[in-house]
Design an enzyme around this catalytic site. Structure first.
Site, PDB file in Angstrom:
ATOM      1  N   TYR A  82       1.053  -1.090  -0.076  1.00 46.05           N
ATOM      2  CA  TYR A  82       0.037  -0.005  -0.166  1.00 46.05           C
ATOM      3  C   TYR A  82       0.922   1.341   0.030  1.00 46.05           C
ATOM      4  O   TYR A  82       1.908   1.011  -0.115  1.00 46.05           O
ATOM      5  CB  TYR A  82      -1.036  -0.048   1.254  1.00 46.05           C
ATOM      6  CG  TYR A  82      -1.883  -1.164   1.042  1.00 46.05           C
ATOM      7  CD1 TYR A  82      -2.764  -1.256  -0.217  1.00 46.05           C
ATOM      8  CD2 TYR A  82      -2.077  -2.292   1.785  1.00 46.05           C
ATOM      9  CE1 TYR A  82      -3.402  -2.526  -0.495  1.00 46.05           C
ATOM     10  CE2 TYR A  82      -2.605  -3.620   1.761  1.00 46.05           C
ATOM     11  CZ  TYR A  82      -3.586  -3.287   0.440  1.00 46.05           C
ATOM     12  OH  TYR A  82      -4.291  -4.748   0.232  1.00 46.05           O
ATOM     13  N   ARG A  95       3.426  -1.218  11.008  1.00 44.03           N
ATOM     14  CA  ARG A  95       3.560  -2.492  10.390  1.00 44.03           C
ATOM     15  C   ARG A  95       4.288  -2.538   8.829  1.00 44.03           C
ATOM     16  O   ARG A  95       4.013  -1.560   8.344  1.00 44.03           O
ATOM     17  CB  ARG A  95       2.194  -3.164  10.030  1.00 44.03           C
ATOM     18  CG  ARG A  95       2.198  -4.643   9.657  1.00 44.03           C
ATOM     19  CD  ARG A  95       0.845  -5.124   9.504  1.00 44.03           C
ATOM     20  NE  ARG A  95       0.502  -6.558  10.094  1.00 44.03           N
ATOM     21  CZ  ARG A  95       0.028  -7.524   9.561  1.00 44.03           C
ATOM     22  NH1 ARG A  95      -0.760  -7.295   8.382  1.00 44.03           N
ATOM     23  NH2 ARG A  95       0.038  -8.853   9.829  1.00 44.03           N
ATOM     24  N   GLY A 126      -3.473 -13.964  12.414  1.00 46.56           N
ATOM     25  CA  GLY A 126      -4.538 -13.532  11.608  1.00 46.56           C
ATOM     26  C   GLY A 126      -5.771 -14.409  11.388  1.00 46.56           C
ATOM     27  O   GLY A 126      -6.836 -14.521  11.996  1.00 46.56           O
TER      28      GLY A 126
END
Ligand SMILES: Cc1cc2nc3c(=O)[nH]c(=O)nc-3n(C[C@H](O)[C@H](O)[C@H](O)COP(=O)(O)O)c2cc1C
Length: 360
Positions: free
Chosen positions: A181, A228, A319
């Site tokens: 991203y 992160r 996760g």
């Protein structure tokens, strides 16, 4: 540390956690197209509040930041109102929750942008893979290169999102600088071809992520801000690796440590793949940072026990195991079997596979 380390309390900057088990950020695509969480999210996060720390699903800092349909936002007052009962539910159950602040950069589609505009990126290089739109999975649109003068406005969006996160009652924020991203697009030389002060040298490529951290730390204090990274993952958007991942991420980690960040959270290796052993020295990265370290990617009970007992990590983020097992902490404590949630329920839909499970 003993094998009980996983279940013992810890401190990440100013955030006290009651065990070393974090819920990793998980996009579940159940918000409205306006980015407003439905009341189902209150149950969903509340059910998982026995995690030492919940890191929310990636949450858009602006309309421009959005790359996937039905993902939540934190840029309007209505977003704050929808998140507030979520943080209340987690706190009422004794948990801690930080919101993951997201700008997808080039991982978007024009149909998700205001007026059908092109997504923005450090350089006009199209991502691979797909993004999820109202019309289904589509390749990301060709992005437009950000002008230097536009970057200040995105920093302001981060600052405002951080302020709204505070209004919504979170315990802090996690800056999403992983998984292909916007911030990772600036960091890697494979996606950043700029020749202004945000491109070229490692120092220049790390400038924007560091400015984002400073902007949100202005609101929260650095000791309630985590970040992160995924230095070895190409999974989202077929994003090529940086040419010198250790030097680039090591520099950023050192600077983050100097700022006194609450924690560094690392997807070790390829997302959903191997841990990249031998390709990258996560312990050197951790040493460069110097603060609390959260490890993620494919951890199971034994690896998590070992990693916290040996001091490899201060905390382990799970996760997929948290999707099908809201009571994951208790299951790990008791060595009870884990349920696999059907992958079809990961993204979109209602309560089934989210807060309710038809077990066989
Ligand atoms: C359904 C799903 C949604 C995800 N959404 C996010 C996200 O919003 N932000 C993020 O940083 N990582 C996201 N990830 C990656 C996870 O946080 C985690 O890194 C990955 O699942 C590996 O950890 P695990 O093996 O414990 O599942 C997602 C993964 C899955 C399976």
């Amino acid at each position: 540390m003993s094998s009980e380390a996983l279940f013992s309390p810890a401190r990440l900057g100013a955030i006290d956690v009651r065990n070393r088990i974090a819920m990793a950020p998980l996009t579940r695509s159940r918000a409205g197209m306006d980015g407003i969480q439905t009341p189902l999210a209150i149950d969903y996060y509340g059910q998982r509040a026995s995690a030492g720390l919940i890191i929310t699903e990636a949450t858009n800092i602006s309309r421009q930041a959005r790359g996937y349909a039905y993902t939540p936002g934190i840029y309007t007052d209505a977003h704050v109102e929808a998140w507030a009962p979520v943080t209340e539910a987690v706190h009422a159950a004794g948990g801690r929750i930080v919101v993951q602040l997201w700008h997808v950069g080039r991982m978007s589609h024009a149909s998700l942008q205001a007026g059908g505009a092109a997504p923005v990126a450090p350089s006009a290089l199209q991502a691979g893979g797909t993004v999820f739109t109202e019309a289904g999975h589509l390749p990301p649109s060709m992005p437009r290169e950000l002008a230097t003068e536009e970057i200040a406005a995105i920093l302001e969006d981060y600052r405002q999102a951080a302020r709204r996160a505070k209004d919504a009652g979170f315990d802090g924020v996690e800056v999403h600088a992983a998984n292909g991203y916007l911030l990772e697009q600036f960091l890697r030389d494979s996606t950043n071809r700029r020749d202004d002060r945000y491109g070229g040298s490692i120092e220049n490529r790390a400038r924007f992520p560091l400015e984002v951290v400073e902007a949100v730390a202005d609101i929260w204090g650095a000791d309630r801000v985590g970040l992160r990274l995924s230095p070895l993952s190409t999974a989202v958007g077929d994003t090529p690796l940086d040419s010198t991942p250790m030097a680039t991420h090591g520099y950023l980690a050192r600077r983050l440590g100097e700022l006194g960040l609450a924690y560094l959270h690392v997807v070790e290796g390829q997302l959903h793949g191997g841990n990249g052993a031998g390709l990258f020295d996560v312990q050197a990265l951790r040493a460069a940072f110097g603060g609390a370290y959260i490890a993620n990617n494919g951890y199971d009970r034994q690896r998590a026990l070992d990693a916290t007992a040996s001091g490899h990590a201060d905390m382990i983020a799970f996760g997929k195991p948290f999707i099908g097992n809201p009571d994951l902490v208790e299951r790990l404590r008791l060595e009870a079997p884990l349920h696999d949630a059907p992958a079809a329920s990961y993204f979109g839909g209602g309560a089934e596979g989210y807060t309710q499970f038809a077990r066989m």
